[in-house]
Design an enzyme around this catalytic site. Structure first.
Site, PDB file in Angstrom:
ATOM      1  N   ASP A 262     -32.934  38.092 -47.493  1.00 28.17           N
ATOM      2  CA  ASP A 262     -34.172  38.014 -46.712  1.00 28.17           C
ATOM      3  C   ASP A 262     -34.054  36.931 -45.638  1.00 28.17           C
ATOM      4  O   ASP A 262     -32.961  36.483 -45.271  1.00 28.17           O
ATOM      5  CB  ASP A 262     -35.363  37.792 -47.674  1.00 28.17           C
ATOM      6  CG  ASP A 262     -36.655  38.407 -47.162  1.00 28.17           C
ATOM      7  OD1 ASP A 262     -37.282  37.783 -46.291  1.00 28.17           O
ATOM      8  OD2 ASP A 262     -37.039  39.504 -47.609  1.00 28.17           O
ATOM      9  N   ASP A 263     -35.180  36.490 -45.164  1.00 31.39           N
ATOM     10  CA  ASP A 263     -35.302  35.530 -44.060  1.00 31.39           C
ATOM     11  C   ASP A 263     -34.464  34.264 -44.291  1.00 31.39           C
ATOM     12  O   ASP A 263     -34.374  33.775 -45.420  1.00 31.39           O
ATOM     13  CB  ASP A 263     -36.794  35.146 -43.975  1.00 31.39           C
ATOM     14  CG  ASP A 263     -37.148  34.483 -42.669  1.00 31.39           C
ATOM     15  OD1 ASP A 263     -36.245  34.186 -41.889  1.00 31.39           O
ATOM     16  OD2 ASP A 263     -38.357  34.275 -42.447  1.00 31.39           O
TER      17      ASP A 263
ATOM     18  N   LYS B 156     -34.490  45.484 -43.797  1.00 32.89           N
ATOM     19  CA  LYS B 156     -35.931  45.261 -43.936  1.00 32.89           C
ATOM     20  C   LYS B 156     -36.416  44.735 -42.587  1.00 32.89           C
ATOM     21  O   LYS B 156     -36.017  43.655 -42.162  1.00 32.89           O
ATOM     22  CB  LYS B 156     -36.180  44.244 -45.053  1.00 32.89           C
ATOM     23  CG  LYS B 156     -37.636  43.848 -45.225  1.00 32.89           C
ATOM     24  CD  LYS B 156     -37.754  42.895 -46.417  1.00 32.89           C
ATOM     25  CE  LYS B 156     -39.130  42.289 -46.551  1.00 32.89           C
ATOM     26  NZ  LYS B 156     -39.173  41.262 -47.601  1.00 32.89           N
ATOM     27  N   TRP B 157     -37.267  45.488 -41.929  1.00 29.95           N
ATOM     28  CA  TRP B 157     -37.743  45.177 -40.568  1.00 29.95           C
ATOM     29  C   TRP B 157     -39.113  44.527 -40.676  1.00 29.95           C
ATOM     30  O   TRP B 157     -40.085  45.207 -40.953  1.00 29.95           O
ATOM     31  CB  TRP B 157     -37.808  46.466 -39.768  1.00 29.95           C
ATOM     32  CG  TRP B 157     -38.311  46.394 -38.367  1.00 29.95           C
ATOM     33  CD1 TRP B 157     -39.406  45.737 -37.901  1.00 29.95           C
ATOM     34  CD2 TRP B 157     -37.748  47.064 -37.232  1.00 29.95           C
ATOM     35  NE1 TRP B 157     -39.562  45.937 -36.553  1.00 29.95           N
ATOM     36  CE2 TRP B 157     -38.563  46.761 -36.116  1.00 29.95           C
ATOM     37  CE3 TRP B 157     -36.646  47.900 -37.052  1.00 29.95           C
ATOM     38  CZ2 TRP B 157     -38.296  47.271 -34.850  1.00 29.95           C
ATOM     39  CZ3 TRP B 157     -36.395  48.405 -35.792  1.00 29.95           C
ATOM     40  CH2 TRP B 157     -37.213  48.075 -34.700  1.00 29.95           C
ATOM     41  N   ASP B 158     -39.163  43.226 -40.472  1.00 29.40           N
ATOM     42  CA  ASP B 158     -40.413  42.480 -40.674  1.00 29.40           C
ATOM     43  C   ASP B 158     -41.148  42.272 -39.347  1.00 29.40           C
ATOM     44  O   ASP B 158     -40.573  42.444 -38.251  1.00 29.40           O
ATOM     45  CB  ASP B 158     -40.070  41.123 -41.321  1.00 29.40           C
ATOM     46  CG  ASP B 158     -41.199  40.581 -42.184  1.00 29.40           C
ATOM     47  OD1 ASP B 158     -42.342  41.054 -42.051  1.00 29.40           O
ATOM     48  OD2 ASP B 158     -40.934  39.656 -42.984  1.00 29.40           O
TER      49      ASP B 158
ATOM     50  N   ASN C 251     -44.217  39.396 -38.524  1.00 32.65           N
ATOM     51  CA  ASN C 251     -45.060  38.437 -39.237  1.00 32.65           C
ATOM     52  C   ASN C 251     -46.242  37.872 -38.469  1.00 32.65           C
ATOM     53  O   ASN C 251     -46.860  36.920 -38.928  1.00 32.65           O
ATOM     54  CB  ASN C 251     -44.197  37.281 -39.758  1.00 32.65           C
ATOM     55  CG  ASN C 251     -43.510  37.658 -41.054  1.00 32.65           C
ATOM     56  OD1 ASN C 251     -44.175  37.939 -42.043  1.00 32.65           O
ATOM     57  ND2 ASN C 251     -42.196  37.706 -41.049  1.00 32.65           N
TER      58      ASN C 251
ATOM     59  N   ASP D 286     -47.497  41.485 -49.468  1.00 28.90           N
ATOM     60  CA  ASP D 286     -46.841  40.265 -49.938  1.00 28.90           C
ATOM     61  C   ASP D 286     -47.401  39.831 -51.286  1.00 28.90           C
ATOM     62  O   ASP D 286     -46.873  38.902 -51.901  1.00 28.90           O
ATOM     63  CB  ASP D 286     -47.025  39.137 -48.919  1.00 28.90           C
ATOM     64  CG  ASP D 286     -45.879  39.106 -47.916  1.00 28.90           C
ATOM     65  OD1 ASP D 286     -44.890  39.839 -48.114  1.00 28.90           O
ATOM     66  OD2 ASP D 286     -45.971  38.352 -46.930  1.00 28.90           O
TER      67      ASP D 286
HETATM   68  C1  DGJ Z   1     -43.018  38.432 -44.889  1.00 32.50           C
HETATM   69  C2  DGJ Z   1     -42.497  39.476 -45.824  1.00 32.50           C
HETATM   70  O1  DGJ Z   1     -43.515  40.318 -46.234  1.00 32.50           O
HETATM   71  C3  DGJ Z   1     -41.802  38.789 -46.981  1.00 32.50           C
HETATM   72  O2  DGJ Z   1     -41.402  39.734 -47.929  1.00 32.50           O
HETATM   73  C4  DGJ Z   1     -40.650  37.997 -46.458  1.00 32.50           C
HETATM   74  O3  DGJ Z   1     -39.701  38.875 -45.908  1.00 32.50           O
HETATM   75  C5  DGJ Z   1     -41.125  37.000 -45.421  1.00 32.50           C
HETATM   76  N1  DGJ Z   1     -41.921  37.617 -44.404  1.00 32.50           N
HETATM   77  C6  DGJ Z   1     -39.957  36.313 -44.790  1.00 32.50           C
HETATM   78  O4  DGJ Z   1     -40.319  35.527 -43.747  1.00 32.50           O
END
Ligand code: DGJ
Length: 722
Positions: free
Chosen positions: A360-361, A470-472, A474, A542
């Site tokens: 992940d990130d 996984k394409w986020d 935020n 989340d």
């Molecule tokens: C939000 C995502 O929903 C999480 O699962 C995770 O990937 C974080 N961002 C990482 O910054």
């Protein structure tokens, strides 16, 4: 099936179990006659009174003011109809009124092309009706696509400037339809971060209900979906209508009860902060909207939407294929990891039977927290010795696939990318930008920005074996300004941004067909039919708490397939709620979707490790039902002390039931759950209960729910034995 009755200038559309009927009245307006249960297009319907026209004198079509009581298929502005219009077209002289009248139509096999946006992938039969605006140079093509095997009707509108001088669109909705009465309540899926898609139902009364997002994303707060529900409609009986936009940006759905008690429902791109300049000869295409009619309650509507998305929207190569069962390191490590730590996690993950490790990130640039490096899509070799290749190879060596997190639409001010191209951010010079999670949004209205991100992400995806992305996303948009657009085109920013996102998603998924892409937006902030076109599944929320998830997944299932929901087992105390729930409950709730894990496997006890192995193997047994089955919602977690859902295979030979009891309540004993949805004439064995019974009995009388401690969960597998 689509029929045209030339004598009455009437159109009769027939889907699997619904009819949609309209006609062109004497004044040339396209009037809604009926939408709902199957009916014939009998000739008497096409007189104005039967056609639902509530104007005081519907025969007087010389008076345009009569439009205010006319059921319209695409509503005009400023020429007699005082309800909300479907489009507002501003001529060069500032004149804004419209009068849309029938011009021509065409019926053809297949569906219209919706360039650069999500759309029906195959099949269907389409009616395209062109209306001419007598008060401007615009022509509007209304597309209606029906399918023999679906209760979904897909609509959109295309607005073409047939003149030579530019016009401006201030509103351009995808669809409009009308009901002769407004005796409905309306459901929306509302929420916030970590609490997405709660079904909220309110009465409809005079005035307008407006369900919308103006965030540049479909949003955590409001899903681009609404349902009209008749007074006595339940999960299993009664009429309801769904309106689901295949769009991921700012949207609006309006339900307006008029002075005569009629109901107009329409929607599309949000007209708030929207404008579009249409030069002579240009066409503006609106996103598709999926309307669904059910006579058998909300449950049937949900199943129809699930089939629609699986059959017509989601990539057919991915939709029913085995999904990666991932172990994701986000809640295990957050930003605090290095190669050693990851390798420990990967070794343990392989022992647990999952098939994909997702990094992940935090793997790129200098990203040790959320303050920097978005846009710098090159690996941080201080954290990851040997780079991504080493992690990918480590995964391969233990038999795992490798997945990677990306947030392609974002930029940190503390990044190489920002230092080189500050103009790539969606900001206005001289204005302090609104930062959210310390980051800015890239200006995806600009092709060169999208091209740049495509190229850097492509290099990352080519740098080693990557099987999953996984394409986020935020944060939502702010400023809504692009330095590359002239001042009279700034209203185009939000939609042009979405077109940029769709372009990037299309190019990346096209260039890497072997990679499985999962959508994500700070959890479920962009869980919509638009994203499902590119990403077969989306991180649902989340919030991974097994109690909260019953509600989030219940709400999401209203209009999306469970196979689209990515659902993970996480550690306790839960990181979002601090709640303790049994490991088994977390497993069964996460099995109602594309399952996976979001925890540190090296911190699990031996008992928990054994539980994971069993959960993975149990999941593989029923994965085909989760991906392809029909969902029946049995106990509502918002109103009951139990949550319970059942998935039934299409041939009704197997079923999978998952439940959870929320809290210990005195005298809450021996509740029964009725198993609606089985073959009534078949006999089923419920392995876990040792019960053999007919589908009839299981539906009519049901079985006892287990007595369970707080947040206790259960799973039953049913098999038809004859
Ligand atoms: C939000 C995502 O929903 C999480 O699962 C995770 O990937 C974080 N961002 C990482 O910054």
């Amino acid at each position: 099936m689509i029929e045209y009755d030339g004598a009455h200038r009437a159109f009769i559309l027939t889907g699997k179990r619904f009819s949609y009927i309209m006609f062109v009245n004497r004044a040339g307006f396209l009037q809604t006659v009926h939408y709902g249960m199957p009916a014939d297009g009998d000739g008497y319907l096409f007189s104005d009174r039967y056609a639902g026209n509530k104007s005081p004198d519907p025969n007087d079509f010389n008076v345009d003011a009569q439009q205010d009581g006319m059921p319209c298929e695409y509503a005009c502005f400023g020429h007699g109809d005082y309800r909300a219009p479907s489009a507002v077209i501003i001529g060069g002289d500032g004149f804004r009124a419209s009068r849309f009248v029938y011009k021509s139509h065409k019926i053809y096999k297949g569906s219209p092309s919706v360039d650069g946006m999500p759309h029906i992938r195959r099949g269907g039969e389409t009616l395209a009706i062109t209306l001419a605006d007598e008060l401007s140079t615009a022509e509007i093509k209304l597309n209606y696509t029906v399918f023999d095997d679906s209760d979904v009707l897909v609509r959109n509108a295309e607005i073409r400037n047939a003149g030579k001088t530019a016009v401006d669109l201030a509103r351009a909705y995808s669809f409009c339809t009308e009901f002769a009465d407004a005796d409905f309540s309306i459901m929306r899926l509302a929420g916030r971060w970590a609490a997405e898609r709660t079904p909220i139902t309110t009465e409809i009364d005079y005035g307008t209900v407006r369900i919308e997002s103006a965030r540049g994303a479909s949003s955590h707060q409001m899903n681009p979906f609404a349902a009209l529900i008749r007074r006595h409609t339940t999960e299993t009986a009664g009429e309801c209508y769904g309106f689901n936009l295949l769009y991921s940006g700012s949207f609006a759905i309006l339900a307006e009860k008029s002075q005569y008690g009629m109901l107009r429902v329409q929607g599309g791109i949000n007209d708030f902060d929207f404008g579009w300049k249409l030069n002579g000869g240009e066409t503006f295409v609106t996103p598709q909207a999926a309307l669904c009619y059910s006579r058998c309650g909300l449950g049937e509507m949900s199943r129809e939407y699930a089939d629609f998305f699986r059959n017509y929207i989601i990539d057919p190569k991915k939709v029913n294929a085995h999904r990666p069962i991932v172990l994701n390191n986000w809640e295990a490590t957050y930003f605090d990891f290095d190669t050693n730590k990851l390798f420990g996690i990967i070794d343990e993950a392989a022992n647990l039977g999952v098939d994909t490790f997702v990094l992940d990130d935090g793997w790129f640039g200098r990203r040790d927290d959320d303050k920097s490096s978005l846009g710098d899509w090159f690996v941080n070799t201080e954290k990851l010795r040997g780079g991504l290749k080493a992690v990918s190879e480590k995964c391969k060596s233990v038999g795992l696939k490798f997945g990677l997190w990306l947030e392609p639409e974002m930029i940190s001010e503390d990044s190489e990318l920002f230092r080189a191209h500050p103009d790539y951010a969606m900001t206005k010079s001289g204005v302090t930008p609104c930062r959210s999670r310390n980051q800015l949004v890239l200006d995806f209205t600009r092709k060169e920005v999208v091209d740049h991100i495509f190229n850097v992400v492509k290099s990352v995806l080519e740098s080693c074996r990557i099987d999953y992305v996984k394409w986020d996303f935020n944060r939502c948009l702010t400023e809504f300004y692009s330095a590359s657009l002239p001042c009279d085109r700034q209203g185009e920013v939000a939609h042009r941004y979405m077109l940029g996102v769709y372009d990037l998603a299309d190019r990346l998924t096209g260039a890497f067909p072997h990679i499985f892409f999962e959508g994500c937006a700070g959890g479920g902030g962009r869980f919509d039919g638009g994203m499902l076109y590119y990403f077969p599944q989306i991180w649902t929320s989340d919030d991974t708490d097994a109690y909260e998830r019953t509600k989030i997944q219940w709400g999401t299932s209203m209009c999306y397939p469970v196979s689209a929901m990515s659902c993970h087992v996480s550690a306790c105390p839960n990181h979002q709620t601090q709640r303790m729930t049994p490991f088994a409950t977390r497993g069964v709730i996460a099995s109602l979707g594309a399952t996976g894990y979001e925890l540190d496997p090296t911190a699990l006890t031996d008992e928990e490790k054994a539980a994971v192995r069993a959960q993975v193997s149990d999941y593989l047994d029923i994965e085909d039902i989760v991906l392809g089955g029909d969902l029946y919602r049995l106990c509502d977690p918002f109103t009951d002390n139990y949550f319970c859902e059942m998935l039934v295979s299409k041939d009704k030979s197997r079923a999978y039931i998952v439940g959870e009891r929320h809290r210990g309540v005195p005298c809450d004993l021996d509740n029964v759950v009725k198993l609606v949805g089985l073959d009534r004439n078949g006999t089923y064995k419920i392995h876990e209960l040792g019960i053999t019974a007919s589908g009839k009995t299981l539906e009519a009388i049901g079985v006892l729910l287990p007595r369970l401690p707080d947040y206790g969960g259960f799973r039953w597998v049913l098999e038809k034995i004859n």
